[in-house]
Design an enzyme around this catalytic site. Sequence first.
Site, PDB file in Angstrom:
ATOM      1  N   ASP B 284      36.393  -9.267  12.626  1.00 59.56           N
ATOM      2  CA  ASP B 284      35.207  -9.809  11.955  1.00 59.56           C
ATOM      3  C   ASP B 284      34.535 -10.894  12.796  1.00 59.56           C
ATOM      4  O   ASP B 284      34.155 -11.939  12.292  1.00 59.56           O
ATOM      5  CB  ASP B 284      35.579 -10.352  10.556  1.00 59.56           C
ATOM      6  CG  ASP B 284      34.353 -10.569   9.684  1.00 59.56           C
ATOM      7  OD1 ASP B 284      33.230 -10.284  10.138  1.00 59.56           O
ATOM      8  OD2 ASP B 284      34.516 -11.045   8.553  1.00 59.56           O
ATOM      9  N   ASP B 286      31.526 -11.382  13.884  1.00 58.32           N
ATOM     10  CA  ASP B 286      30.078 -11.158  13.881  1.00 58.32           C
ATOM     11  C   ASP B 286      29.427 -11.914  15.039  1.00 58.32           C
ATOM     12  O   ASP B 286      29.809 -13.043  15.335  1.00 58.32           O
ATOM     13  CB  ASP B 286      29.437 -11.735  12.612  1.00 58.32           C
ATOM     14  CG  ASP B 286      30.007 -11.163  11.343  1.00 58.32           C
ATOM     15  OD1 ASP B 286      29.436 -10.208  10.831  1.00 58.32           O
ATOM     16  OD2 ASP B 286      31.018 -11.715  10.866  1.00 58.32           O
TER      17      ASP B 286
END
Lengths: 291, 526
Positions: B284, B286
Amino acid sequence: MRFAAIVATFAIAAAPIQAQRGAVDTGPRNPFAGNEQAVAEGRDIYNRACTACHGQDGTTGDRAPALAAPGRRYLRQTDSALFDAVQKGIPGTQMPPMGLNETEAWKVTAYVRGLRGTAIDTPAKGNVAHGQQIFWGKGECGNCHTAQGKGGLIGPDLSNIAGRRKLSSIRDSLTKPQHRVLGDGGQIESVLYPLASHKAVRVVTKDGRTIRGTVKNEDSFSLQIMGTDNALHLFLRDELREVIDEPKSLMPTDYDKRLTPEEFQDLLAFLSRQGTTAQTQQPPIARQPVE
Amino acid sequence: MQTLLLASLVLLSASTLAAQTSEDLIKADPNNWLMYSGTYDSKRHSLLKQINPSNVQNVAPKWVYHISGSIKLEAVPIVVNGVMFVAQLNHVDALDARTGRLIWQYRRQPVSRGAHRGIAVSDNKVYVGTADAHVIALDARNGAVRWETKIQGEDVRYQGGAPLVIRNKVLVGGNSRVGGFIDAYDTESGKQLWRWNSLPKPGEPGSETWAGDSLKLGGGPMWHTGSYDPQLDLAYFGTGQPGMDFVGDYRKGDNLYTDCMVALDPETGKMKWYFQFTPHDVHDYDAVEIPILVDATFKGQPRKLLLQANRNGYYYILDRTNGKFLQGTPFVKVITWASGLTEDGRPVVVPGSEPSVQGTKVCPPTAGATNWPSPAYSPDTRLFYVIVTEGCGINIRGASKFEIRPGAPVGSGTGYLESPDVQERWQLYVRALDAFTGKTAWDYKQIGSNHYGPGVVSTAGGIVFAGEQQGNLTALDAKTGKPLWHFNTGDFISASPIVYGVAGNQYVAIVAGSNVIAFGLSGGAK
């Protein structure tokens, strides 16, 4: 003043835990309530569909509230309200319908409800009165902790420990050096709290005094300590010559060895019943006798 | 120069909210804070210098505005000619930026506490994304709705990123069941002009980087604002992680265009280039962190650069004309998921670093070496200022196997925790990196702060203002990192500070918890 504020914070945090258990559910009952197998399946579904926003075991992700953080007030309190949100989403918010069938949604509901329980819901078996003797006597717990309105100030106040922690978490804190466990905090707070870590510290002031204690709070410019003398010591950092973080917690974690198995179990029985009673609503006004 | 600036300030305050045009967004008046990152290049470097190291001790609060019902606000206010606009989800307030007095309020039902990072303003309009996935334009003078457009798509969500205005277009990011997107809407009519999808459609270039039909899992959410280069006429956005954040088995391949920096033609929405920071991400990471655009001589050659401190722990320098990787350096002490970057910037993934059912230690944690809070760049010091998290996390997948069903949201596959090891607990720093070598020039430890939230702003006065999670707004010497001044706002800070000027006075403002607080020199400019 600050100290009073801190006490008030704990009192407020404790209140909703008690209050929400009184919520009346007039909707359909969860067919899987208390079904361990279904709760486990609910956890699998939760981990597939919910953690991105609500976090591991309901501790909160980046985008949505914690579903099971200690002390929080829940918007959806009943089985049917939770089920409704899981299945249909919450219109006008970023909570979408989760595309689950009815059975799956009830299982997730059962899991989330289970997450919210704390020790006081499932207190340990044992001799509570004997556990109380251990707390104040052989265990020396009361030297550092407050319970039943008395005791030491340097450790966390345990008056409502069973309302805030799961039984497994209480057991771990007595036996494991690093006892932070899933579902036991780790949530991202929404407002500033005093630090929950009770980190042990030793400071030396510029005039040569040494003070030991636990950190109530700190930032880059100041430090608030509860001393081993059970008194507050408040410093600006530039008043200190040295700040030494103690490598270990002041809390012993070998209670399963320093107590007999029976004593340990009884202590758990005592701790898992330490809950404060919240202020309830005004009692209903007595009905006037019919004349 | 300073007198000229002051004179123009007085003139400006005399005229009442002169219309701010999209052309003015390019030639930004330093008294205004016109967009989320201040200027199109996102340097977050204010040219105002009334407040400097010699007088910062005299900075004091000028006003406080309380946004009732709000909590842990993340918004960056916009200031246009003496008016401040500040937003939370479904909620915009316009204030007199000199006094904090309320001019108008906009409320949309239901008032929500979800994350909202800001709005955009131009041509007397305020552009707002809403909780129920609409884009609306308010009249900047009275808050009246000028137009309202529903974002189209399956299960679309607006995820709180501030819109970005380029000419007659307002760019808004979001996510849907089939992946993230950037939409462009006409600033006058609200009509949708184009959509760029962060995931390719089956058969399109990039789709070969998704095994089987895993494209259906979605991903690449667009939840933060971008930067813009008017000369190249390119808009730069970072994209989010692939679907099922922590489980990669079902989506073998690089999973384009997740965790990328992309350059879009704002006229057509066509992608000019992309660079992927974390191919096949399972942590994760991003890549939405704000890209800063800098023109500089790099390794002997004049270059148009794009700088990004990425959540994955590396600080990247790209050529923003073509997306070419020029340099990548770790900016945190420990990175365990990759052993380094190849010549073309691809991470060398450490086997066994993927999340597991029992939990895998990963550094930096999923919370990120840094995250969405804004960095800043000062052309005076040539330093890149960024809030950094040191520490590690435990990444867990919820089950060894997941049942994937078409049409059902896949979720993240589980989550992450802070490492229980005392040595790996999260600790925030303001870190100044040499922008061109990536080496740390100085560090300021934010004691007590352990989770991302606040950002920084740099000023020509030689000061970096940094929010601290623990509530302090702190002024640091831009050259040395020495703390010069601080103020305890009394609440969590989860937003980046801004700098603006009204009537000859410089202000610094921060959103802290549920309050907006503006600071200036006590007694005003002397």
